[in-house]
Every structure is written in structure tokens, then in C-alpha cells.
Enzyme design. Structure first.
Site, mmCIF file in Angstrom:
data_model
loop_
_atom_site.group_PDB
_atom_site.id
_atom_site.type_symbol
_atom_site.label_atom_id
_atom_site.label_comp_id
_atom_site.label_asym_id
_atom_site.label_seq_id
_atom_site.Cartn_x
_atom_site.Cartn_y
_atom_site.Cartn_z
ATOM 1 N N LYS A 1 0.855 -1.183 0.000
ATOM 2 C CA LYS A 1 0.000 0.000 0.000
ATOM 3 C C LYS A 1 0.892 1.234 0.000
ATOM 4 O O LYS A 1 1.627 1.490 0.962
ATOM 5 C CB LYS A 1 -0.920 0.000 1.225
ATOM 6 C CG LYS A 1 -1.861 1.204 1.295
ATOM 7 C CD LYS A 1 -2.753 1.101 2.523
ATOM 8 C CE LYS A 1 -3.686 2.306 2.630
ATOM 9 N NZ LYS A 1 -4.560 2.210 3.822
ATOM 10 N N LYS B 1 -2.071 -1.483 -3.738
ATOM 11 C CA LYS B 1 -2.944 -0.309 -3.702
ATOM 12 C C LYS B 1 -2.071 0.933 -3.778
ATOM 13 O O LYS B 1 -1.126 1.049 -2.998
ATOM 14 C CB LYS B 1 -3.767 -0.310 -2.409
ATOM 15 C CG LYS B 1 -4.704 0.896 -2.264
ATOM 16 C CD LYS B 1 -5.440 0.850 -0.930
ATOM 17 C CE LYS B 1 -6.385 2.046 -0.819
ATOM 18 N NZ LYS B 1 -7.081 2.068 0.488
#
Length: 318
Positions: A191, A244
Site C-alpha cells: 500500500k 494499492k
């Protein structure tokens, strides 16, 4: 002559290398307390906050379209937030209520709960702030309690997104010790500290009140660290790993796919979605055409699972 393979739509479909189906998609949903509430915000077109009763209506619409996986985020009033995110592990919190209600109504819907504290803390960080920076070990305690809370409510998958070191290990240990060996972990393994999260932070109310998240979310200049994060999460018990955002990180998705054999998710995030919505609204291009190109690129890069705000539209477009 390669162009022979492109001479008609039927032939192009026949030899297509990447395919999408509703089974590939997870729809993110935002749940708030109250009754008969549907709220929109300006920065996040056509994405809404739902009270649990209205959320159930939305889940039914998705299920009827063969979208059978949802990712839940809780949205709470500022007055309920504190420095230790205690609301995140209350057994009657709004996410637990939503989990129970969805599983009661639709036993074939896969329910995933995001496990983080940014939406539940007064300061908006993804961990417990100790005065200088986020305290990793104290945050692990809260994340583990939160994941256990969702497991007790009946969630299928917990998705730790705080990017704390050893968050998967701590959560797996807590789940196993409490009889939830069958609860899956989908870790936000790679992320990145990204500017594409803006509309999401608006709808959840999770923007940091000070500093930023660069000391725990990944530096977007790096890819080797992503591979190390994924390796560590798999060793610690992650069943599914995630990248992400997706669109600016297709190379990361491909490298993870080339190096690991676990299911791989990619989160097509709020900024990626909203900029297309705004541009299409202003006649710059066709939303469906651009969205499908983006989603196919994510699949082509190697993602097995695509978390996207377009999930509801995909069955109609396909």
C-alpha cells in the site's frame, strides 16, 4: 499477418488474453449509523454512505448483478473517535452490525472488513500516535482486537490496511487462538503513500490532522520493498495479498504475480475512479471505454481480484 487476428470482434474475443467476469470484482461500501440514510459527497461521484438498512438494499442489487463480494468501511461521527480507536473493536459497532445483517440475508455474499484505525482516531493516522510517530506494537494490539471483533460478527475475510510491520502475524495469531482459523486475511501488502486516496478520505473522514503517512505507507519510488512486504505477509499467514493503488502500480502487480503464487488483489482506488468520472462528465471521453481499458490493464498485469467502485457497472458493460 497479425492483423488477421483482429479482423472482427468475434475473432478478437476468441483470442483475447485477458478476460473479466463479475467474479473478479469486489465492491467497496461505506456504512454509517442511523436508519434510511444515503449520503453523497461532491468529490466522490455516485459513491455513497449507507445506513445498514439501505446497505442491504445495495448488496441485493450487487448480488443480482453477480457481484458477490463486498469490502466494508465504517464511517463514524467525530464525537465517537478517540486517540486509541476504541470504536473499531466495539462488538456493536456499525461494521459488525453490517456484517451480521449481510450474512443473515445473503449467505453466499463474501464479506470483507477493512482493518485499520484511521477512520476511528481523532488524529486520522492509521495507527496509535505516541507523540512522535505511530507506535507499531500498540497499533498491532488494536488491529488484532478489531479483526477478532469482525470475525466474531461473521466476516469471511479481514483486510489489514494499516501497513504496520507484522500486522498479519499478530492478527493471524489472535484469530487462531480464538477459534477463527478459517477466517481469511487479505493483506494490503503493498500500500503506497499515494495522492490518489483523496475522495476516499473525504467519504470516511480519515485525513491525517497533522504530518503524513509516509513513515508507514510505501514510498512510490520503490518496488523491491513491495516484494519484501508481500513475502513477509505470506510467511506470516496472509491468504491474499494486495497492491494499492492499481493504475500507477501495474509494474508492481506484474512483479508480484511473477514472484508469488497466492491470490493477488489490486485496489482501483477513489482518485483513479473520480478523475475518470469528472472527465467523462465534462465530455473529455467516454466513461465506459476508459474504465474498461483501466480494468483490463489491471487484470492483464496479473491481478486475480479487482476492488473497484466500477464493480457495480461491470456486469452491464460486459
Amino acid at each position: 499477418m497479425i492483423r488477421r487476428l483482429r479482423k472482427s470482434k468475434s475473432i478478437r474475443d476468441l483470442v483475447a488474453e485477458a478476460e473479466l467476469s463479475p467474479n473478479d470484482f469486489v465492491m467497496p461500501l461505506f456504512v454509517i449509523e442511523g436508519e434510511n440514510i444515503v449520503q453523497e459527497i461532491e468529490t466522490f461521484p455516485e459513491v455513497r454512505r449507507y445506513s445498514v438498512d439501505r446497505l442491504i438494499e445495495e448488496v441485493k442489487v450487487l448480488r443480482d448483478k453477480e457481484i458477490k463480494s463486498v469490502l466494508l468501511f465504517g464511517v463514524i461521527d467525530e464525537i465517537k473517535k478517540d486517540d486509541i480507536a476504541s470504536y473499531s473493536y466495539k462488538e456493536d459497532n456499525v461494521v459488525c452490525k453490517a456484517i451480521r445483517e449481510i450474512k443473515n440475508k445473503f449467505d453466499d455474499v463474501v464479506v470483507i472488513a477493512d482493518v485499520c484505525v484511521c477512520g476511528y482516531t481523532t488524529h486520522g493516522h492509521c495507527g496509535i500516535w505516541n507523540g512522535d510517530w505511530v507506535d507499531n506494537n500498540k497499533t498491532l494490539e488494536v488491529l488484532s482486537l478489531s479483526a477478532l471483533n469482525y470475525a466474531r460478527a461473521g466476516v469471511d475475510i479481514v483486510a489489514p490496511s494499516a501497513m504496520m510491520d507484522h500486522q498479519v502475524k499478530a492478527i493471524r495469531k489472535t484469530l487462531d487462538e480464538n477459534g477463527f482459523e478459517r477466517t481469511l486475511i487479505m493483506s494490503y501488502s503493498a500500500k503506497y503513500s499515494s495522492s490518489f486516496y483523496g475522495p476516499f478520505r473525504d467519504i470516511v473522514g480519515s485525513s491525517p490532522k497533522f504530518s503524513d503517512r509516509k513513515t508507514y505507507q510505501m514510498d512510490y519510488r520503490n518496488i523491491r520493498q513491495a516484494l519484501e512486504e508481500v513475502r513477509q505477509d505470506i510467511e506470516e499467514g496472509a491468504d491474499i495479498v494486495m497492491v494499492k493503488p492499481a493504475l500507477s502500480y501495474l509494474d508492481v502487480i506484474r512483479e508480484i504475480r511473477n514472484n508469488f503464487n497466492v491470490p493477488l488483489a489490486a485496489y482501483n482506488v477513489s482518485g483513479e475512479y473520480s478523475m475518470v468520472k469528472v472527465a467523462s462528465k465534462n465530455g473529455i471521453f467516454n466513461e465506459k471505454d476508459i474504465a474498461m481499458e483501466i480494468l483490463y490493464s489491471i487484470k492483464r498485469a496479473g491481478a486475480d481480484i479487482i476492488i473497484s467502485y466500477w464493480a457495480k457497472d461491470v456486469p452491464d458493460w460486459l
